[in-house]
Motif scaffolding. Structure first.
Motif, mmCIF file in Angstrom:
data_model
loop_
_atom_site.group_PDB
_atom_site.id
_atom_site.type_symbol
_atom_site.label_atom_id
_atom_site.label_comp_id
_atom_site.label_asym_id
_atom_site.label_seq_id
_atom_site.Cartn_x
_atom_site.Cartn_y
_atom_site.Cartn_z
ATOM 1 N N TRP A 70 0.835 -1.205 0.000
ATOM 2 C CA TRP A 70 0.000 0.000 0.000
ATOM 3 C C TRP A 70 0.872 1.259 0.000
ATOM 4 O O TRP A 70 0.626 2.197 -0.767
ATOM 5 C CB TRP A 70 -0.935 -0.035 1.209
ATOM 6 N N LEU A 71 1.907 1.271 0.839
ATOM 7 C CA LEU A 71 2.759 2.456 0.923
ATOM 8 C C LEU A 71 3.542 2.682 -0.369
ATOM 9 O O LEU A 71 3.799 3.831 -0.749
ATOM 10 C CB LEU A 71 3.717 2.336 2.111
ATOM 11 N N GLU A 72 3.901 1.605 -1.063
ATOM 12 C CA GLU A 72 4.594 1.763 -2.342
ATOM 13 C C GLU A 72 3.665 2.384 -3.389
ATOM 14 O O GLU A 72 4.092 3.237 -4.190
ATOM 15 C CB GLU A 72 5.135 0.412 -2.805
ATOM 16 N N LEU A 73 2.405 1.998 -3.384
ATOM 17 C CA LEU A 73 1.443 2.631 -4.291
ATOM 18 C C LEU A 73 1.218 4.095 -3.903
ATOM 19 O O LEU A 73 1.068 4.963 -4.775
ATOM 20 C CB LEU A 73 0.118 1.875 -4.266
ATOM 21 N N LEU A 74 1.213 4.363 -2.598
ATOM 22 C CA LEU A 74 1.010 5.734 -2.138
ATOM 23 C C LEU A 74 2.230 6.602 -2.472
ATOM 24 O O LEU A 74 2.079 7.781 -2.850
ATOM 25 C CB LEU A 74 0.750 5.737 -0.635
ATOM 26 N N TRP A 75 3.433 6.053 -2.348
ATOM 27 C CA TRP A 75 4.662 6.763 -2.739
ATOM 28 C C TRP A 75 4.584 7.131 -4.215
ATOM 29 O O TRP A 75 4.950 8.244 -4.615
ATOM 30 C CB TRP A 75 5.868 5.866 -2.464
ATOM 31 N N ARG A 76 4.098 6.195 -5.025
ATOM 32 C CA ARG A 76 3.925 6.447 -6.459
ATOM 33 C C ARG A 76 2.981 7.628 -6.683
ATOM 34 O O ARG A 76 3.240 8.491 -7.532
ATOM 35 C CB ARG A 76 3.380 5.170 -7.100
ATOM 36 N N ASP A 77 1.894 7.702 -5.927
ATOM 37 C CA ASP A 77 0.983 8.843 -6.018
ATOM 38 C C ASP A 77 1.687 10.142 -5.654
ATOM 39 O O ASP A 77 1.537 11.172 -6.331
ATOM 40 C CB ASP A 77 -0.202 8.643 -5.070
ATOM 41 N N HIS A 78 2.455 10.112 -4.562
ATOM 42 C CA HIS A 78 3.108 11.326 -4.092
ATOM 43 C C HIS A 78 4.039 11.895 -5.153
ATOM 44 O O HIS A 78 4.082 13.116 -5.373
ATOM 45 C CB HIS A 78 3.886 11.032 -2.803
ATOM 46 N N LEU A 79 4.774 11.032 -5.838
ATOM 47 C CA LEU A 79 5.686 11.502 -6.880
ATOM 48 C C LEU A 79 4.918 12.129 -8.042
ATOM 49 O O LEU A 79 5.401 13.066 -8.685
ATOM 50 C CB LEU A 79 6.560 10.350 -7.374
ATOM 51 N N ARG A 80 3.728 11.635 -8.322
ATOM 52 C CA ARG A 80 2.892 12.245 -9.354
ATOM 53 C C ARG A 80 2.417 13.629 -8.930
ATOM 54 O O ARG A 80 2.448 14.587 -9.708
ATOM 55 C CB ARG A 80 1.694 11.340 -9.659
ATOM 56 N N PHE A 81 1.983 13.733 -7.704
ATOM 57 C CA PHE A 81 1.469 15.018 -7.236
ATOM 58 C C PHE A 81 2.588 16.048 -7.083
ATOM 59 O O PHE A 81 2.353 17.250 -7.267
ATOM 60 C CB PHE A 81 0.717 14.830 -5.920
ATOM 61 N N LEU A 82 3.812 15.591 -6.779
ATOM 62 C CA LEU A 82 4.949 16.511 -6.766
ATOM 63 C C LEU A 82 5.171 17.115 -8.155
ATOM 64 O O LEU A 82 5.536 18.285 -8.280
ATOM 65 C CB LEU A 82 6.223 15.796 -6.308
ATOM 66 N N HIS A 83 4.928 16.315 -9.195
ATOM 67 C CA HIS A 83 5.038 16.855 -10.553
ATOM 68 C C HIS A 83 3.953 17.897 -10.814
ATOM 69 O O HIS A 83 4.205 18.912 -11.468
ATOM 70 C CB HIS A 83 4.938 15.726 -11.581
ATOM 71 N N LEU A 84 2.761 17.652 -10.324
ATOM 72 C CA LEU A 84 1.699 18.640 -10.501
ATOM 73 C C LEU A 84 2.038 19.939 -9.782
ATOM 74 O O LEU A 84 1.671 21.026 -10.236
ATOM 75 C CB LEU A 84 0.371 18.086 -9.986
ATOM 76 N N ARG A 85 2.733 19.837 -8.670
ATOM 77 C CA ARG A 85 3.087 21.046 -7.915
ATOM 78 C C ARG A 85 4.305 21.752 -8.493
ATOM 79 O O ARG A 85 4.310 22.973 -8.675
ATOM 80 C CB ARG A 85 3.360 20.701 -6.450
ATOM 81 N N HIS A 86 5.363 21.000 -8.806
ATOM 82 C CA HIS A 86 6.651 21.608 -9.137
ATOM 83 C C HIS A 86 6.987 21.588 -10.617
ATOM 84 O O HIS A 86 7.805 22.396 -11.072
ATOM 85 C CB HIS A 86 7.778 20.922 -8.352
ATOM 86 N N GLY A 87 6.439 20.650 -11.367
ATOM 87 C CA GLY A 87 6.636 20.606 -12.807
ATOM 88 C C GLY A 87 8.088 20.639 -13.237
ATOM 89 O O GLY A 87 8.922 19.856 -12.760
#
Length: 433
Positions: free
Chosen positions: A287-304
């Motif tokens: 579960w945490l590995e899938l959540l880490w994957r989400d976090h890296l996606r959202f970091l792209h949405l924030r920082h591009g």
């Protein structure tokens, strides 16, 4: 819209296909794939897409084409940039616009911008994460850069991903007017893709070339079912740092990378496993590995694009680069036994376990004093499970170029070998003991 082009990108599946569902109202639908710049050079002197990644991607596309035939449609493969291919195709078939996945990485954003600049409307839809960005407990500009803070907020607020969508049903027919020249070019493209055949290596931890595995979503779901029917989920925490063999990790990443497997489908099946067998440290790690994957996606949405700068998100000097050392690292000829073994496995198989990815990345940056973005580009070239978000996010993390980096995240390769390869089996396996 009367006629719509659906552009498959990193979502080569029919299940949990939010973007494709949005295009289902069209009277005529033309599904397309644009080959992803297989020969496009990087700034470091090699192509962006190596032989293993090409072979895996080609397999995913072939099986997507078969799935579309079952749904009453076909796949058109275009071997030219979207900015030229899609507007010309839209004009030929009278398409009103394009629908596709939204990918928050600079090159992928630039592709969409170029299509729009050519006068063709593009509707982009986000669907590569467990959570929709609108579900998050903060605006994206307030997203925590720390995964721990992100995880705590997600779990404390009880966020739950939406259920995955079922596979799409019957698709609308192709439009008339697809040029014969495009169809002929597609035949040549299929022939070129079919000619990509790396040699199998019996030592591979993910033997996709010799065990009947393929990159399509039917194989993804079959692999997920086999994995969850075994005892591997419960022992995942203990096994995940393994170096050799096929059973030390979930091996979901190759299908998640191409989008042949939806993360929401993976999590849905994991929760069903827990309902029967109970939750464990191993299933929590998944579960945490899938959540880490989400976090890296959202970091792209924030920082591009800031994630792609030499200094990353940190106030740090421009990193150095040593071309000769980098070439030795790529070839597995630095003289450091564990790092060299990892790089040889990567070149021979297109795959490398997570522990070794961290070790070889740390060695390049902190021991060989090379530019971290060169290492990220080499992984993009080599990894059959390359994912733009995870690759860039993990490299910037290992290079200590996040907003609030820890002290240097160096993995001492000798110490790592003593802990994870104490008998030298892995180093001997790859010829460096």
């Amino acid at each position: 819209m009367t006629t719509t082009i659906f552009w498959f990108r990193n979502d080569l599946r029919l299940h949990d296909q939010v973007a494709l569902q949005a295009a289902m109202g069209a009277r005529r639908l033309l599904p397309v794939v644009c080959t992803p710049g297989m020969d496009t050079p990087t700034a470091w002197g090699f192509a962006r897409m190596g032989r293993h990644r090409r072979a895996w991607w080609a397999s995913a596309v072939r099986h997507l084409a078969r799935a579309l035939q079952t749904a009453g449609s076909q796949l058109l493969v275009l071997d030219e940039p979207p900015a030229t291919a899609l507007p010309a195709l839209a004009q030929a078939v009278g398409a009103d616009g394009v629908v596709c996945e939204d990918i928050a990485a600079p090159d992928e954003q630039a592709e969409v911008a170029a299509v729009r600049a050519a006068g063709l409307p593009v509707l982009t839809i986000w669907h590569s994460s467990l959570f929709d960005p609108a579900q998050l407990p903060w605006p994206l500009q307030q997203l925590p850069d720390s995964f721990t803070h992100f995880r705590q907020a997600v779990e404390q607020t009880g966020l739950t991903p939406a259920a995955p969508l079922p596979p799409v049903g019957r698709l609308a027919p192709w439009p008339r007017g697809v040029p014969d020249s495009v169809l002929e070019a597609q035949r040549r493209t299929w022939a070129r893709l079919s000619a990509i055949a790396p040699a199998a290596d019996a030592r591979s931890a993910f033997p996709y070339l010799q065990s009947g595995l393929h990159a399509g979503e039917s194989a993804a779901r079959a692999h997920l079912a086999r994995y969850l029917a075994s005892d591997q989920p419960a022992r995942h925490k203990r096994a995940r740092n393994g170096l050799a063999g096929q059973g030390y990790s979930s091996k979901w990443s190759p299908w998640l990378a191409t989008g042949a497997l939806s993360p929401r489908k993976a999590l849905e099946q994991l929760r069903r496993y827990e309902a029967v067998h109970g939750a464990s440290e191993g299933t929590r790690c998944l579960w945490l590995e899938l959540l880490w994957r989400d976090h890296l996606r959202f970091l792209h949405l924030r920082h591009g694009p800031a994630l792609y700068r030499a200094r990353g998100l940190a106030q740090a000097p421009t990193p150095t680069h040593q071309p000769e050392r980098f070439a030795a690292w790529c070839a597995g000829r630095t003289g450091q036994p564990l790092a060299d073994a990892g790089m040889r496995e990567l070149a021979a198989t297109g795959y490398l376990g997570n522990r070794l990815r961290q070790i070889v990345a740390s060695f390049l940056v902190h021991d060989l004093a090379c530019e971290w973005r060169a290492g990220a580009a080499w992984f993009e070239h080599q990894l059959l499970d390359y994912d733009v978000y995870s690759n860039q996010g993990n490299w910037i993390f290992l290079a200590s170029r996040r907003t609030h980096p820890r002290a240097r995240r160096r993995f001492d390769p000798a110490r790592q070998a003593g802990r994870y390869d104490p008998d030298g089996h892995y180093r001997q396996l790859w010829g460096t003991a």
